[in-house]
Design an enzyme around this catalytic site. Structure first.
Site, PDB file in Angstrom:
ATOM      1  N   ASP A 106      23.504 -94.917   7.758  1.00 56.58           N
ATOM      2  CA  ASP A 106      23.872 -94.591   9.136  1.00 56.58           C
ATOM      3  C   ASP A 106      24.127 -95.885   9.904  1.00 56.58           C
ATOM      4  O   ASP A 106      23.212 -96.471  10.470  1.00 56.58           O
ATOM      5  CB  ASP A 106      22.756 -93.775   9.789  1.00 56.58           C
ATOM      6  CG  ASP A 106      23.193 -93.151  11.103  1.00 56.58           C
ATOM      7  OD1 ASP A 106      24.352 -93.369  11.510  1.00 56.58           O
ATOM      8  OD2 ASP A 106      22.384 -92.439  11.721  1.00 56.58           O
ATOM      9  N   GLY A 107      25.395 -96.313   9.889  1.00 56.90           N
ATOM     10  CA  GLY A 107      25.734 -97.567  10.556  1.00 56.90           C
ATOM     11  C   GLY A 107      26.775 -97.415  11.640  1.00 56.90           C
ATOM     12  O   GLY A 107      27.004 -98.327  12.420  1.00 56.90           O
ATOM     13  N   LYS A 108      27.458 -96.254  11.676  1.00 57.79           N
ATOM     14  CA  LYS A 108      28.501 -95.976  12.667  1.00 57.79           C
ATOM     15  C   LYS A 108      29.480 -97.145  12.780  1.00 57.79           C
ATOM     16  O   LYS A 108      29.822 -97.589  13.868  1.00 57.79           O
ATOM     17  CB  LYS A 108      27.879 -95.635  14.017  1.00 57.79           C
ATOM     18  CG  LYS A 108      26.966 -94.402  13.954  1.00 57.79           C
ATOM     19  CD  LYS A 108      26.323 -94.104  15.278  1.00 57.79           C
ATOM     20  CE  LYS A 108      25.440 -92.860  15.190  1.00 57.79           C
ATOM     21  NZ  LYS A 108      24.253 -93.067  14.308  1.00 57.79           N
ATOM     22  N   ARG A 109      29.938 -97.613  11.636  1.00 58.77           N
ATOM     23  CA  ARG A 109      30.845 -98.761  11.613  1.00 58.77           C
ATOM     24  C   ARG A 109      32.200 -98.386  12.214  1.00 58.77           C
ATOM     25  O   ARG A 109      32.657 -97.250  12.109  1.00 58.77           O
ATOM     26  CB  ARG A 109      31.020 -99.273  10.181  1.00 58.77           C
ATOM     27  CG  ARG A 109      29.743 -99.855   9.582  1.00 58.77           C
ATOM     28  CD  ARG A 109      29.181-100.963  10.463  1.00 58.77           C
ATOM     29  NE  ARG A 109      28.088-101.678   9.834  1.00 58.77           N
ATOM     30  CZ  ARG A 109      26.904-101.871  10.377  1.00 58.77           C
ATOM     31  NH1 ARG A 109      26.631-101.373  11.567  1.00 58.77           N
ATOM     32  NH2 ARG A 109      25.966-102.559   9.738  1.00 58.77           N
ATOM     33  N   THR A 144      28.240 -93.533   7.892  1.00 59.59           N
ATOM     34  CA  THR A 144      28.752 -92.976   9.140  1.00 59.59           C
ATOM     35  C   THR A 144      29.709 -93.978   9.772  1.00 59.59           C
ATOM     36  O   THR A 144      29.466 -95.189   9.762  1.00 59.59           O
ATOM     37  CB  THR A 144      27.617 -92.648  10.130  1.00 59.59           C
ATOM     38  OG1 THR A 144      26.843 -93.826  10.391  1.00 59.59           O
ATOM     39  CG2 THR A 144      26.723 -91.549   9.576  1.00 59.59           C
TER      40      THR A 144
END
Length: 222
Positions: A106-109, A144
């Protein structure tokens, strides 16, 4: 042909449970026996924090092995402790994979072009090194990502990950209260912004559908 989502569905069916466990290790919640063990062995504060997180995660992974199909470590909780924290994330991913879990980072890159390609290689593919060897940086099956830069911010992740049965979950409608400031705006055609993004994700992910009909590009719907 099976894709990442097919593998996730298989894992869910195997344990008859769709639950994913978040691995967001807050040091305030680490049990005292882990804290004392680490304090007695390690002096550096960042390395202490990283070891506490890893040992806490290990206990959680052992406790629910065979009960849930997947885990989702949130990168911010690890990155805040510098390189030892990132190493704790990498160790957690390796352990989870060895124990049979699907790992969703879950890094929302969010980026485009060559920068997005670098993120994709790090989390969903592998790095080609000058010595002629190839190795993975992180043992994650999915990541993510933020789609609000458009298709060229998503394509590198799918092009890198999908052929290796890995995938991505793009932010669609998030749960934070201020999300409505942007995501609920109404467009000229009557759709909300998040509805337009849903249509785009459906279009962008169409080429990556697997045997079950689901795309390897999923959505985060808060």
């Amino acid at each position: 042909m099976k894709n990442f989502m097919d593998l996730l569905i298989d894992a869910i069916n195997r344990v008859d449970n769709p639950t994913v466990m978040g691995l967001d290790p807050n040091l305030d919640f680490v049990p005292e026996h882990i804290v004392m063990d680490v304090v007695n062995r390690i002096e550096d504060p960042q390395e202490r924090a990283a070891e506490m997180m890893y040992e806490f995660n290990r206990g959680l992974l052992e406790a629910v092995q065979g009960v849930i199909p997947a885990v989702k470590p949130q990168l911010a909780y690890y990155e805040m402790y510098g390189s030892p924290g990132v190493e704790a994330f990498a160790r957690t991913c390796r352990l989870a994979k060895a124990m049979g879990y699907i790992v969703i980072a879950d890094g929302k890159r969010n980026d485009i072009g060559s920068t997005a390609a670098c993120y994709a290689k790090g989390y969903l593919s592998a790095i080609d090194y000058p010595c002629g060897k190839t190795a993975r940086s992180f043992e994650s099956d999915a990541l993510t990502v933020n789609p609000y830069l458009g298709q060229d911010g998503i394509a590198p992740f799918m092009e890198s990950g999908a052929p290796k049965q890995r995938g991505a979950f793009a932010l669609l409608r998030t749960s934070n209260p201020s999300s409505r400031d942007l995501q609920d705006l109404q467009l000229a055609d009557g759709r909300r912004v998040y509805e337009a993004v849903a249509d785009l994700l459906d279009e962008w992910g169409r080429a990556y559908r697997g045997d079950n009909g689901y795309s390897a590009l999923g959505a985060v719907v808060g």
